[in-house]
Design an enzyme around this catalytic site. Structure first.
Site, short mmCIF file in Angstrom:
data_model
loop_
_atom_site.label_atom_id
_atom_site.label_comp_id
_atom_site.label_asym_id
_atom_site.label_seq_id
_atom_site.Cartn_x
_atom_site.Cartn_y
_atom_site.Cartn_z
N THR A 21 1.00 -1.27 -0.47
CA THR A 21 0.04 -0.31 0.05
C THR A 21 0.91 1.11 0.54
O THR A 21 1.00 2.08 -1.01
CB THR A 21 -0.78 -0.33 1.03
OG1 THR A 21 -1.51 -1.45 1.24
CG2 THR A 21 -1.99 0.65 1.03
N ALA A 22 2.13 1.50 1.22
CA ALA A 22 2.64 2.65 0.51
C ALA A 22 3.82 2.56 -0.32
O ALA A 22 4.00 3.42 -0.54
CB ALA A 22 3.16 2.45 2.46
N ALA A 29 8.09 -10.01 -2.60
CA ALA A 29 8.10 -11.18 -1.87
C ALA A 29 7.19 -11.53 -3.33
O ALA A 29 6.65 -12.93 -3.28
CB ALA A 29 7.64 -11.85 -0.89
N PHE A 40 -10.72 -5.02 2.10
CA PHE A 40 -12.33 -4.75 1.66
C PHE A 40 -13.11 -3.23 1.12
O PHE A 40 -13.34 -3.46 0.79
CB PHE A 40 -13.09 -5.27 2.91
CG PHE A 40 -13.42 -6.41 3.29
CD1 PHE A 40 -12.62 -7.93 2.59
CD2 PHE A 40 -13.88 -7.12 4.51
CE1 PHE A 40 -11.59 -8.69 3.30
CE2 PHE A 40 -14.20 -8.04 4.98
CZ PHE A 40 -13.21 -9.43 3.98
N MET A 41 -11.82 -2.93 0.68
CA MET A 41 -11.91 -1.67 -0.33
C MET A 41 -12.44 -0.54 1.10
O MET A 41 -13.47 0.75 0.84
CB MET A 41 -12.57 -2.00 -1.22
CG MET A 41 -11.79 -2.26 -2.78
SD MET A 41 -12.15 -3.41 -3.81
CE MET A 41 -12.83 -5.06 -2.43
N HIS A 52 -6.08 -5.47 11.04
CA HIS A 52 -5.26 -3.76 11.24
C HIS A 52 -4.24 -3.55 12.69
O HIS A 52 -4.15 -2.19 13.44
CB HIS A 52 -6.29 -2.54 11.76
CG HIS A 52 -7.64 -2.85 10.37
ND1 HIS A 52 -8.84 -2.04 11.26
CD2 HIS A 52 -7.77 -3.31 9.79
CE1 HIS A 52 -9.93 -2.23 10.22
NE2 HIS A 52 -9.35 -2.43 9.08
#
Length: 614
Positions: A28-29, A52, A109-110, A547
């Protein structure tokens, strides 16, 4: 399944390329940082990314919104799990993490939400300058393009927004769904009847109340918008950006220079061979809350006792590496309960599509021809409540009077937050499908799940290596419901679960609920008599919300005594090494973290460019 054709580079060529910046993790980042660095100052900066997992840019298992959750536990998942948790009757919990280009942004889950002003101001109060709400807002907006819903859609589905707090030209498209499941139609009215008002501007610094959430989905194709599709795919033709998939980083290379350690590159494996690649400027860890601390420890940065037990030579002693694990059950990952309710048999959700090929074919046709139907739907009915809204006053007073003694600055700020009625410390979500791993669906029956998630847990955990090999998964120990703080977490969860069940017994949502089947109900009392005890069920069924944050936290005023990186995300004790992902968050937020992790990537890229100048 086919794979989109895009520029490729061999491991041998990658290892001999002169990179200015090396990014560990194409998640993501990581892809945010890669895109922003490689676009700066023309093509003079060369960026390498080691991921990976595979690229897999066009797999419908990832890209079709209505298939959310199907990829968990499969080839794109690291399939981590916790050590046995005494607070959960000795259970181990699965911890999904993305092992594919795009990382967890390709598996989640967007859900596109943002925390409260107080969430980020707490980071700055710890001494992390520029990380408060005002400092973060420009980066939230930079990553996003809001696609506004029509007045008719707003009226029908409560799809409200305030353009002042949204971006207009960022890579990630944020949209409202076209269609919603049956429970969504009753969500706002039900919560309004219970005193939780509809929040018409939940991106403006307060997400308290009920709202229809935005999603990270492309508005034209109605496919998932991940960091791979939004930050990498449009830029894959750049000659100065090289992404090597299926490449596992073993450690960061550190050299001693003038009595200090300097990161010079990384050692990695690809295709059964080992390689070394160098970075002229910086190595940037974006491997996530599980693997960023793992790579640091394998590189000799961490608690000496843990490193020596694993046979790793200590280069930088820092006992904070891998500690401070928080997961939406407080400083661990999020703690989730999933109660299952039987619904009318004519409703169709994801479970029904997986069980009936005829229904699945019809849904696929609707999705293909008009980007609508069940395959375009996502769970979008959210609600955040403060403790004072869902826990009786006498019990809440007892909880607040028994908060653990604050031993650190983070503890002190967290304790103070518990008295803040503006914080949505409990999240509620209801949608179609059986979301529990502990309840077995019966054929022909339709189910809905009420999720309840604790946002600011008091218990803290850790993630540490157990050997000197990257191939051995780290020990993940969230310490759910352990210690004095954990006991309060458990008490909070127990009382807030009553409110979760009360939602399902309140009109108009109750009109489509036939009965609760998990945990099975022994009686159905009136609201005034309702005092059901959920404690044993929570202990045996509570799971994670995936999370995790905090394992390479910013140290703030206390520096290396309290953290792993400074406010510019530089690792204490090492030059030219940073961390940029969810692990740097010192305290959790009352929100799904996806949008925040993107903003961390945006902010990190700007800081890196500013630090190196022209």
């Amino acid at each position: 399944m086919t794979t989109l054709k895009d520029p490729s580079i061999t491991p041998s060529t990658f290892s001999t390329t002169r990179f200015d910046y090396l990014i560990v993790g194409g998640g993501t980042a990581g892809l945010v940082v890669a895109a922003r660095l490689s676009e700066a100052r023309g093509s003079s900066i060369t960026v390498g990314v080691l991921e990976a997992g595979p690229k897999s840019l066009d797999d419908p298992l990832i890209n079709v919104p209505g298939r959310f959750g199907e990829s968990l536990g499969g080839q794109y998942d690291w399939r981590f799990e916790t050590v046995p948790q005494p607070g959960l009757n000795g259970r181990r919990l699965l911890w999904p993490r993305g092992r594919v280009l795009g990382g967890t942004s390709a598996l989640n889950f967007m859900t596109w939400t943002r925390g409260n002003r107080e969430d980020y101001d707490a980071w700055e109060e710890l001494g992390n300058e520029g990380w408060g709400w005002d400092g973060m807002l420009p980066f939230f907006k930079r990553t996003e393009t809001l696609h506004q819903s029509s007045p008719k859609h707003q009226s029908q589905h409560q799809s409200h927004f305030n353009t002042e707090f949204h971006g207009t030209d960022g890579p990630i498209s944020s949209i409202y769904s076209k269609d919603f499941s049956a429970p969504h139609q009753h969500w706002h009215a039900t919560l309004n009847n219970l005193g939780l008002e509809t929040n018409k501007s939940h991106f403006s610094g307060s997400n308290l109340g009920a709202f229809t959430t935005l999603t990270s989905v492309d508005p034209d194709t109605r496919t998932r918008a991940s960091s791979a599709t939004a930050y990498y795919l449009p830029n894959l033709g750049r000659s100065n950006l090289h992404v090597l998939p299926d490449a596992t980083v073993h450690r960061v290379l550190l050299e001693g220079r003038d009595d200090e350690w300097v990161a010079t590159g990384v050692a990695y494996a690809c295709g059964g061979q080992e390689f070394v690649v160098r970075a002229a400027r910086e190595v940037i860890l974006c491997a996530g809350s599980v693997q960023s601390p793992q790579v640091l420890e394998l590189s000799g940065i961490g608690n000496p006792e843990i490193l020596e037990a694993a046979g790793i030579s200590v280069k930088v002693a820092n006992s904070n590496v891998g500690e401070n694990l928080q997961e939406h059950m407080r400083n661990n990952q999020l703690s989730v309960t999933a109660a299952i309710y039987e619904l009318p048999s004519d409703l169709i959700g994801p479970d029904e599509l997986r069980a009936d090929s005829v229904l699945a074919a019809a849904a696929q046709e609707a999705y293909k021809t008009s980007q609508s139907g069940v395959y375009a739907m996502l769970p979008c009915a959210l609600g955040y409540a403060s403790l004072s809204q869902v826990i009786p006053s006498p019990k809440l007073r007892w909880i607040l009077s028994n908060l653990p003694t604050a031993e650190t600055s983070r503890d002190k700020i967290l304790s103070k937050q518990f008295t803040n009625s503006k914080r949505g410390q409990i999240e509620y979500l209801f949608d179609l499908g059986n979301w529990s791993p502990y309840f077995k669906s019966e054929p022909g029956r339709v189910y809905g799940t009420m999720l309840m998630m604790l946002q600011l847990p008091l218990s803290k955990g850790s993630i540490h290596i157990t050997s000197s090999s990257i191939n051995d998964k780290p020990a993940i120990d969230p310490k759910y419901f352990e210690g004095p703080g954990g006991e309060l977490d458990f008490s909070i969860m127990s009382y807030c679960q009553r409110f979760a069940d009360k939602i399902c017994r309140t009109s108009p949502l109750s009109s489509i609920i036939q009965k609760r089947v998990y945990p099975p109900e022994s009686f159905f009392p009136s609201p005034s008599e309702y005092k059901e005890d959920f404690t044993s069920w929570i202990r045996s069924s509570c799971i994670t919300d995936w999370h995790p944050i905090g394992t390479c936290a910013m140290g703030g005023h206390e520096g290396i005594k309290a953290g792993v990186v400074d406010a510019r995300l530089r690792v204490y004790g090492v030059k030219r090494l940073r961390v940029a992902d969810a692990s740097v968050m010192p305290l959790h937020i009352c929100s799904h973290p996806q949008a925040t992790v993107y903003a961390i990537g945006e902010k990190a890229a700007e800081m890196i460019l500013n630090d190196w100048g022209s």
